[in-house]
Design an enzyme around this catalytic site. Sequence first.
Site, short mmCIF file in Angstrom:
data_model
loop_
_atom_site.label_atom_id
_atom_site.label_comp_id
_atom_site.label_asym_id
_atom_site.label_seq_id
_atom_site.Cartn_x
_atom_site.Cartn_y
_atom_site.Cartn_z
CG HIS A 243 -18.29 -69.76 23.16
ND1 HIS A 243 -16.95 -69.18 23.50
CD2 HIS A 243 -17.91 -70.95 23.12
CE1 HIS A 243 -16.06 -69.97 23.59
NE2 HIS A 243 -16.44 -70.96 23.39
O1 RIB Z 1 -16.26 -70.76 18.92
C1 RIB Z 1 -17.30 -71.02 19.52
C2 RIB Z 1 -18.64 -71.16 18.72
O2 RIB Z 1 -18.47 -72.37 18.04
C3 RIB Z 1 -19.82 -71.38 19.83
O3 RIB Z 1 -21.18 -71.06 19.04
C4 RIB Z 1 -19.83 -72.84 19.68
O4 RIB Z 1 -21.21 -73.34 19.91
C5 RIB Z 1 -19.48 -73.17 18.41
O5 RIB Z 1 -20.37 -73.24 17.46
#
Ligand code: RIB
Length: 313
Positions: A243
Amino acid sequence: MSARKIIIDTDPGQDDAVAILLALASPEEIDVLGISAVAGNVPLSLTAKNARIVCELAGKSDVKVFAGCERPMGRVLVTAEHVHGETGLNGPVLPDPEMPLQDMHGVDFIIETLRAHEAGTVTLCPLGPLTNIATAFEKAPDIIEKVQEIVLMGGAYFEVGNITPAAEFNIYVDPQAADIVFKSGVPIVVMPLDVTHKALVTKSRNDAFRALGTKAGVAVAEMTDFFERFDREKYGSEGAPLHDPCVTAYLINPDLFTGRHINVEIETQSELTMGMTVADWWGVTDRKPNALFIGDVDADGFFGLLTERLARL
Ligand code: RIB
Ligand code: CA
């Protein structure tokens, strides 16, 4: 072209860690002015510790790390140990940090940094809940117009929720903060689950990290080995979605990504859809576009860049 000045606001988290490593490995494109930790994946005491662990893993113990807000603006903190483990960086065995945490509060660091730089020269890169960013905007509204751009990981449209049926974790944890940020008028680039779920660490990609044979390369492979089990079980994914590194990769090579400039608003009223990013992807309203909402990535190009840069550490 000179390096882009950024503040990374983060809740490490294995994927945050990879995003930070990528940034610190790319000084030609990215000048990290500092890192502010926020409560999110794990409590603030751990995110502030993990941010320093990652800086030392990168061999950059001179980076200034600040602790920001320990709870969301208007809700009880929800954490994600079920995804990231009890430390937030489960997977590799990494030493406790020796570098200090800065005394200044992370919110004040964001305010003072924006006030000290010319307007339009500092980019904010939130990788967790938007609590620090929104609190800084509320405390010092004069800084809002000085922000060059916000490039954040959060939200979802076609992928919908990963923490509730409707909401992505970062936005869900602090929807009031997200509402402030998305209504601020600052140019925003959003990396939602729609794109991050296409940045999957397949076995061959993880083998390439491990094959670097470096502390950083092996640690990233071990973080991914741990972090991927949540998405494999939930989505049947081929591997962990990276992500947050989508944010850093965008700063280095935006051509890897495609999206649409659309209106995105945040659900802050209904508990059923709390934290949903209501993205007008199909342009069915006359609401003013306020964000570049990214929908796709050249995944091979992304992983090629990431692996090449990790090899530098
Ligand atoms: O949904 C994914 C996000 O939530 C990413 O940034 C992960 O690190 C959590 O913070
Ligand atoms: Ca994160």
